[in-house]
Design a protein around this motif. Structure first.
Motif, PDB file in Angstrom:
ATOM      1  N   ASP A  75       0.803  -1.205   0.000  1.00 11.93           N
ATOM      2  CA  ASP A  75       0.000   0.000   0.000  1.00 11.93           C
ATOM      3  C   ASP A  75       0.844   1.265   0.000  1.00 11.93           C
ATOM      4  OD1 ASP A  75      -2.227  -1.550  -0.005  1.00 11.93           O
ATOM      5  OD2 ASP A  75      -2.562  -1.446   2.146  1.00 11.93           O
ATOM      6  N   LYS A 106      -6.675   4.841  -0.141  1.00 12.57           N
ATOM      7  CA  LYS A 106      -7.170   3.891   0.849  1.00 12.57           C
ATOM      8  C   LYS A 106      -8.673   3.685   0.733  1.00 12.57           C
ATOM      9  CE  LYS A 106      -3.855   2.181   3.336  1.00 12.57           C
ATOM     10  NZ  LYS A 106      -3.704   0.730   3.515  1.00 12.57           N
ATOM     11  N   SER A 113      -7.611   9.428  -0.308  1.00 10.63           N
ATOM     12  CA  SER A 113      -7.337   9.280   1.111  1.00 10.63           C
ATOM     13  C   SER A 113      -7.506  10.631   1.778  1.00 10.63           C
ATOM     14  CB  SER A 113      -5.912   8.748   1.320  1.00 10.63           C
ATOM     15  OG  SER A 113      -5.763   7.445   0.796  1.00 10.63           O
ATOM     16  N   ASP A 168      -3.085   8.127   6.430  1.00 13.95           N
ATOM     17  CA  ASP A 168      -4.462   8.394   6.020  1.00 13.95           C
ATOM     18  C   ASP A 168      -5.318   8.453   7.284  1.00 13.95           C
ATOM     19  OD1 ASP A 168      -6.921   8.565   4.662  1.00 13.95           O
ATOM     20  OD2 ASP A 168      -7.120   6.392   4.630  1.00 13.95           O
ATOM     21  N   ASP A 176      -4.178   4.765   8.705  1.00 11.77           N
ATOM     22  CA  ASP A 176      -3.439   3.869   7.805  1.00 11.77           C
ATOM     23  C   ASP A 176      -2.119   4.491   7.372  1.00 11.77           C
ATOM     24  OD1 ASP A 176      -5.385   1.767   7.663  1.00 11.77           O
ATOM     25  OD2 ASP A 176      -6.614   3.093   6.431  1.00 11.77           O
TER      26      ASP A 176
END
Length: 400
Positions: A75, A106, A113, A168, A176
């Motif tokens: 990611d 995300k 995000s 995020d 995240d």
């Protein structure tokens, strides 16, 4: 000559003359058709879920089977633009977070995000703590233009890093992680360049808490035998729960096709001892572009973060007559150029093979997986990925 009676006797055809029965049968047929349709839909969902589980199992299986794979940033994507200036009079490091671009999305629905940037010095000698930018809502290319000041002496710049992380924001669960940059402040010469601005590629998170050294020996026996001896380690990172480290070392020479592991040694003091020797077949003429990669791991069961450090040893300077023996410092090298390139190459190859098997399960394209008898081998080559996939077919069924 007899006459012919055109009136049909009562029988099955009499139903045609009863509209009520026709309507009842029509409704019954509609109900039956709808039930059949629902059953087909449910069966389709069941097959889809089964296919998803099978593919997920395959992906997990292949990742576990490959001993050279290192956890990769699935990611992490994008870059961040930073600007640096040192105010020598006030002894302040000024860092301007300008903007990011091409961040990982995300939120799948919004395809964006809610990113913000977190900055912290390592080591934080003056206890600044973390500094955080504003949150930019629904963006993959946020603009910040925010300036932060860190108190630091000029002589401390050489041993200090700036850790820049992008997150995020999530109001419900944990934020995240979107990527990280570790900037070595020793690379800057503020005397010749008062202001330095550059784009930095975001990478996976780096563990700066790794400590310790590893003692190894290298000996080469012509024409193609490289012997690696792992002696021991000193000062390994301690576990957060206070339990002893169950240390092991995984050794490989990328491209050689061989991976070796030491025995697991329980080290209460963080100083395990192995004294194990492994052999790699490396022709002498290949030493100039080969390197040894060592991973020190905590093999304790149910340990999520079991990486204790890595070492890369270039073989182009190896003395084939006298060999090498020494202590080397452990570090988190997952973001090094060589490891990252090797991981990316393996990642592309792995994805290609997984996609090939997915096509095999779906029997698509049909011309490739048409009905056939007997045994058949199918090979597909992808020049871009630099990979080749091969599968055996037995009476039209893929056999792995």
């Amino acid at each position: 000559m007899g006459t012919t009676d055109s009136k049909l006797p009562p029988g099955p055809n009499a139903i045609r003359q009863d509209p009520n029965k026709i309507e009842l049968i029509a409704k019954a047929l509609d109900v039956r058709a709808e039930r059949q349709r629902q059953l087909e839909i449910q069966d389709g969902w069941d097959r889809l879920e089964q296919d998803k589980q099978s593919l997920q199992s395959l992906k997990s299986l292949f990742k576990k089977l490959d001993p050279t794979v290192v956890k990769s940033p699935t990611d992490v994507n994008g870059e961040i633009e930073l600007s640096f200036k040192f105010d020598e009079k006030r002894q302040l490091l000024l860092v301007k977070v300008i903007k990011c671009r091409d961040l990982h999305a995300k939120d799948v629905r919004r395809k964006a995000s809610d990113p913000y940037v977190r900055l912290q010095l390592y080591p934080d000698l003056h206890s600044h703590g973390a500094k955080v930018t504003q949150i930019v809502v629904e963006s993959r290319n946020p603009v910040y233009n925010e300036i932060f000041a860190f108190k630091i002496r000029p002589k401390e710049l050489a041993d200090t890093k700036l850790v820049v992380q992008v997150f995020d924001y999530d109001c419900v669960t944990r934020d995240d992680f979107l990527g990280e940059v570790v900037v070595e402040l020793s690379q800057f010469n503020f005397q010749t360049e008062p202001v330095l601005t550059a784009w930095y590629t975001l990478c996976m998170e780096t563990d700066l808490s790794i400590t310790g050294d590893l003692e190894i020996s290298l000996n080469f026996l012509k024409p193609q035998s490289l012997f690696l001896t792992v002696h021991g380690a000193y000062g390994l990172s301690r576990r957060q729960d206070g339990k002893p480290v169950h240390a092991m070392v995984k050794c490989t020479v990328p491209g050689s096709g061989s991976v070796h592991k030491t025995q697991v040694v329980v080290a209460d003091d963080g100083n395990p001892d192995w004294q194990e020797t492994f052999e790699f077949e490396i022709p002498e003429e290949e030493l100039e572009f080969r390197y040894v990669l060592l991973h020190v791991l905590d093999n304790t069961a149910h340990t999520e973060h079991n990486m204790l450090g890595q070492i890369i040893i270039d073989l182009d300077t190896l003395n084939t007559e006298g060999g090498y023996n020494g202590w080397l410092k452990l570090a988190d090298l997952r973001n090094s150029d060589r490891l990252r390139n090797k991981q990316q190459q393996h990642k592309v190859t792995q994805e290609f093979r997984e996609a090939f098997r997915a096509h095999a399960f779906a029997r698509y394209p049909s011309f490739l997986f048409q009905q056939q008898m007997g045994k058949k081998s199918v090979t597909v080559t992808c020049r871009k990925a630099g990979a080749q996939g091969k599968i055996q077919m037995m009476d039209g069924v893929p056999v792995f």
